[in-house]
Design a protein around this motif. Structure first.
Motif, PDB file in Angstrom:
ATOM      1  N   ASN A   1     -15.601   0.162  16.553  1.00 41.17           N
ATOM      2  CA  ASN A   1     -15.299  -0.517  17.810  1.00 41.17           C
ATOM      3  C   ASN A   1     -14.209   0.200  18.595  1.00 41.17           C
ATOM      4  OD1 ASN A   1     -13.214  -1.066  16.075  1.00 41.17           O
ATOM      5  ND2 ASN A   1     -13.006  -3.204  16.669  1.00 41.17           N
ATOM      6  N   ILE A   2     -14.322   1.494  18.735  1.00 41.54           N
ATOM      7  CA  ILE A   2     -13.311   2.292  19.424  1.00 41.54           C
ATOM      8  C   ILE A   2     -13.944   3.024  20.604  1.00 41.54           C
ATOM      9  CG2 ILE A   2     -11.672   4.197  19.204  1.00 41.54           C
ATOM     10  CD1 ILE A   2     -11.472   3.466  16.221  1.00 41.54           C
ATOM     11  N   LEU A   3     -13.251   2.990  21.739  1.00 48.69           N
ATOM     12  CA  LEU A   3     -13.665   3.740  22.919  1.00 48.69           C
ATOM     13  C   LEU A   3     -12.619   4.804  23.219  1.00 48.69           C
ATOM     14  CD1 LEU A   3     -14.790   0.931  25.401  1.00 48.69           C
ATOM     15  CD2 LEU A   3     -16.245   2.393  24.004  1.00 48.69           C
ATOM     16  N   ILE A   4     -13.082   5.952  23.712  1.00 48.88           N
ATOM     17  CA  ILE A   4     -12.194   7.008  24.185  1.00 48.88           C
ATOM     18  C   ILE A   4     -12.287   6.988  25.705  1.00 48.88           C
ATOM     19  CG2 ILE A   4     -11.627   9.458  24.098  1.00 48.88           C
ATOM     20  CD1 ILE A   4     -11.508   8.028  21.359  1.00 48.88           C
TER      21      ILE A   4
ATOM     22  N   LEU B   1     -12.310  -2.298  20.914  1.00 43.21           N
ATOM     23  CA  LEU B   1     -13.076  -3.286  21.667  1.00 43.21           C
ATOM     24  C   LEU B   1     -12.633  -4.678  21.214  1.00 43.21           C
ATOM     25  CD1 LEU B   1     -16.704  -1.895  21.309  1.00 43.21           C
ATOM     26  CD2 LEU B   1     -15.168  -1.609  23.225  1.00 43.21           C
ATOM     27  N   PRO B   2     -12.587  -5.623  22.123  1.00 45.20           N
ATOM     28  CA  PRO B   2     -12.345  -6.997  21.681  1.00 45.20           C
ATOM     29  C   PRO B   2     -13.506  -7.456  20.795  1.00 45.20           C
ATOM     30  CG  PRO B   2     -12.077  -6.798  24.064  1.00 45.20           C
ATOM     31  CD  PRO B   2     -12.656  -5.513  23.578  1.00 45.20           C
ATOM     32  N   SER B   3     -13.237  -8.333  19.863  1.00 43.58           N
ATOM     33  CA  SER B   3     -14.273  -8.759  18.911  1.00 43.58           C
ATOM     34  C   SER B   3     -15.437  -9.478  19.575  1.00 43.58           C
ATOM     35  CB  SER B   3     -13.657  -9.648  17.835  1.00 43.58           C
ATOM     36  OG  SER B   3     -13.053 -10.774  18.438  1.00 43.58           O
ATOM     37  N   ASP B   4     -15.208 -10.054  20.750  1.00 44.39           N
ATOM     38  CA  ASP B   4     -16.269 -10.799  21.421  1.00 44.39           C
ATOM     39  C   ASP B   4     -17.008  -9.983  22.480  1.00 44.39           C
ATOM     40  OD1 ASP B   4     -14.003 -10.721  23.023  1.00 44.39           O
ATOM     41  OD2 ASP B   4     -14.456 -12.644  23.991  1.00 44.39           O
TER      42      ASP B   4
ATOM     43  N   GLY C   1     -19.280  -6.346  23.585  1.00 43.39           N
ATOM     44  CA  GLY C   1     -20.128  -5.263  23.102  1.00 43.39           C
ATOM     45  C   GLY C   1     -19.698  -3.915  23.665  1.00 43.39           C
ATOM     46  N   VAL C   2     -20.257  -2.850  23.120  1.00 48.88           N
ATOM     47  CA  VAL C   2     -19.904  -1.484  23.537  1.00 48.88           C
ATOM     48  C   VAL C   2     -20.292  -1.244  24.993  1.00 48.88           C
ATOM     49  CG1 VAL C   2     -20.312   0.968  23.121  1.00 48.88           C
ATOM     50  CG2 VAL C   2     -20.069  -0.582  21.193  1.00 48.88           C
ATOM     51  N   GLU C   3     -21.553  -1.512  25.347  1.00 50.01           N
ATOM     52  CA  GLU C   3     -22.034  -1.242  26.713  1.00 50.01           C
ATOM     53  C   GLU C   3     -21.265  -2.058  27.744  1.00 50.01           C
ATOM     54  OE1 GLU C   3     -24.074   1.189  27.570  1.00 50.01           O
ATOM     55  OE2 GLU C   3     -24.195   1.724  25.444  1.00 50.01           O
ATOM     56  N   GLU C   4     -21.019  -3.313  27.444  1.00 51.07           N
ATOM     57  CA  GLU C   4     -20.270  -4.189  28.350  1.00 51.07           C
ATOM     58  C   GLU C   4     -18.852  -3.653  28.563  1.00 51.07           C
ATOM     59  OE1 GLU C   4     -18.598  -8.801  28.369  1.00 51.07           O
ATOM     60  OE2 GLU C   4     -19.854  -8.106  26.720  1.00 51.07           O
ATOM     61  N   SER C   5     -18.218  -3.209  27.501  1.00 55.47           N
ATOM     62  CA  SER C   5     -16.857  -2.678  27.580  1.00 55.47           C
ATOM     63  C   SER C   5     -16.815  -1.367  28.351  1.00 55.47           C
ATOM     64  CB  SER C   5     -16.282  -2.488  26.177  1.00 55.47           C
ATOM     65  OG  SER C   5     -16.216  -3.726  25.514  1.00 55.47           O
ATOM     66  N   ILE C   6     -17.807  -0.517  28.137  1.00 55.45           N
ATOM     67  CA  ILE C   6     -17.869   0.751  28.875  1.00 55.45           C
ATOM     68  C   ILE C   6     -17.956   0.468  30.370  1.00 55.45           C
ATOM     69  CG2 ILE C   6     -19.328   2.760  29.365  1.00 55.45           C
ATOM     70  CD1 ILE C   6     -19.913   2.882  26.341  1.00 55.45           C
ATOM     71  N   ARG C   7     -18.829  -0.451  30.763  1.00 51.56           N
ATOM     72  CA  ARG C   7     -18.968  -0.798  32.186  1.00 51.56           C
ATOM     73  C   ARG C   7     -17.654  -1.345  32.748  1.00 51.56           C
ATOM     74  NH1 ARG C   7     -24.013  -2.465  30.399  1.00 51.56           N
ATOM     75  NH2 ARG C   7     -23.325  -4.641  30.205  1.00 51.56           N
ATOM     76  N   TYR C   8     -16.963  -2.156  31.964  1.00 50.94           N
ATOM     77  CA  TYR C   8     -15.688  -2.719  32.416  1.00 50.94           C
ATOM     78  C   TYR C   8     -14.673  -1.605  32.689  1.00 50.94           C
ATOM     79  CZ  TYR C   8     -11.145  -5.034  32.268  1.00 50.94           C
ATOM     80  OH  TYR C   8      -9.879  -5.454  32.559  1.00 50.94           O
ATOM     81  N   TYR C   9     -14.502  -0.708  31.739  1.00 51.46           N
ATOM     82  CA  TYR C   9     -13.485   0.338  31.891  1.00 51.46           C
ATOM     83  C   TYR C   9     -13.870   1.385  32.936  1.00 51.46           C
ATOM     84  CZ  TYR C   9     -10.735  -1.585  28.142  1.00 51.46           C
ATOM     85  OH  TYR C   9      -9.954  -2.420  27.382  1.00 51.46           O
TER      86      TYR C   9
ATOM     87  N   LYS D   1      -4.998  -4.490  28.355  1.00 47.94           N
ATOM     88  CA  LYS D   1      -4.291  -5.689  27.883  1.00 47.94           C
ATOM     89  C   LYS D   1      -5.008  -6.950  28.359  1.00 47.94           C
ATOM     90  CE  LYS D   1       0.242  -7.809  27.749  1.00 47.94           C
ATOM     91  NZ  LYS D   1       1.636  -7.710  28.152  1.00 47.94           N
ATOM     92  N   LYS D   2      -5.399  -6.961  29.625  1.00 50.03           N
ATOM     93  CA  LYS D   2      -6.104  -8.113  30.202  1.00 50.03           C
ATOM     94  C   LYS D   2      -7.449  -8.344  29.508  1.00 50.03           C
ATOM     95  CE  LYS D   2      -8.207  -9.445  34.575  1.00 50.03           C
ATOM     96  NZ  LYS D   2      -8.455  -8.995  35.944  1.00 50.03           N
ATOM     97  N   TYR D   3      -8.124  -7.269  29.150  1.00 48.09           N
ATOM     98  CA  TYR D   3      -9.461  -7.345  28.532  1.00 48.09           C
ATOM     99  C   TYR D   3      -9.391  -7.734  27.052  1.00 48.09           C
ATOM    100  CZ  TYR D   3     -14.392  -5.932  28.030  1.00 48.09           C
ATOM    101  OH  TYR D   3     -15.743  -5.913  27.812  1.00 48.09           O
ATOM    102  N   GLY D   4      -8.232  -7.551  26.454  1.00 46.59           N
ATOM    103  CA  GLY D   4      -8.073  -7.888  25.041  1.00 46.59           C
ATOM    104  C   GLY D   4      -8.207  -6.709  24.107  1.00 46.59           C
ATOM    105  N   SER D   5      -8.116  -5.504  24.651  1.00 47.63           N
ATOM    106  CA  SER D   5      -8.194  -4.294  23.829  1.00 47.63           C
ATOM    107  C   SER D   5      -6.806  -3.914  23.342  1.00 47.63           C
ATOM    108  CB  SER D   5      -8.765  -3.121  24.634  1.00 47.63           C
ATOM    109  OG  SER D   5     -10.103  -3.357  24.968  1.00 47.63           O
ATOM    110  N   ARG D   6      -6.767  -3.172  22.280  1.00 52.28           N
ATOM    111  CA  ARG D   6      -5.520  -2.672  21.716  1.00 52.28           C
ATOM    112  C   ARG D   6      -5.545  -1.151  21.809  1.00 52.28           C
ATOM    113  NH1 ARG D   6      -4.175  -1.367  16.400  1.00 52.28           N
ATOM    114  NH2 ARG D   6      -6.276  -1.978  15.784  1.00 52.28           N
ATOM    115  N   ILE D   7      -4.464  -0.560  22.305  1.00 53.15           N
ATOM    116  CA  ILE D   7      -4.357   0.901  22.391  1.00 53.15           C
ATOM    117  C   ILE D   7      -3.979   1.403  21.006  1.00 53.15           C
ATOM    118  CG2 ILE D   7      -3.041   2.827  23.334  1.00 53.15           C
ATOM    119  CD1 ILE D   7      -3.555  -0.277  25.360  1.00 53.15           C
TER     120      ILE D   7
END
Length: 120
Positions: free
Chosen positions: A42-45, A82-85, A87-95, A62-68
């Motif tokens: 669950n890690i994004l670069i 990634l926050p536990s709730d 998904g990868v694709e959803e998080s990629i689109r957000y960032y 921080k707002k999204y719930g991710s940890r650096i």
């Protein structure tokens, strides 16, 4: 002149054997036939623009719930969880929508398929 010619003819078999021996002991590097990649969890670069900086990105994380988990020093990028709730694709689109973000990719493990004995 004949003597030099005779010496060279006598030495030719020795040089030929040495040359053959050198070439037969050479090995070429093994290039793997296939590379397999797998998402490492669950890690994004995330890479960002240096001029924009990373303050917007850190606030969004921080707002999204991710940890650096890592901030790269040699180039402008961070590794985040990634926050536990989410998904990868959803998080990629957000960032990707965050100001200054250049690219977002899941962290991947790269495995080489070795089919031959490695060079020692």
């Amino acid at each position: 002149m004949k003597r030099i010619h005779r010496i060279l003819l006598n030495l030719f078999p020795i040089y030929a054997l040495l040359t053959i021996g050198c070439f037969s002991s050479c090995r070429t590097a093994h290039i793997p036939e296939k590379q397999e990649t797998a998402i490492s969890g669950n890690i994004l670069i995330v890479f960002y623009d240096a001029e924009t900086g990373k303050s917007d990105l850190l606030s969004a994380a921080k707002k999204y719930g991710s940890r650096i988990i890592y901030s790269y020093k040699n180039f402008n990028g961070i590794a985040i969880t990634l926050p536990s709730d989410k998904g990868v694709e959803e998080s990629i689109r957000y960032y990707q929508r965050v100001k200054g973000v250049l690219s977002v990719t899941p962290d991947r493990n790269l495995e080489l398929n070795e089919t031959k004995t490695p060079i020692k």
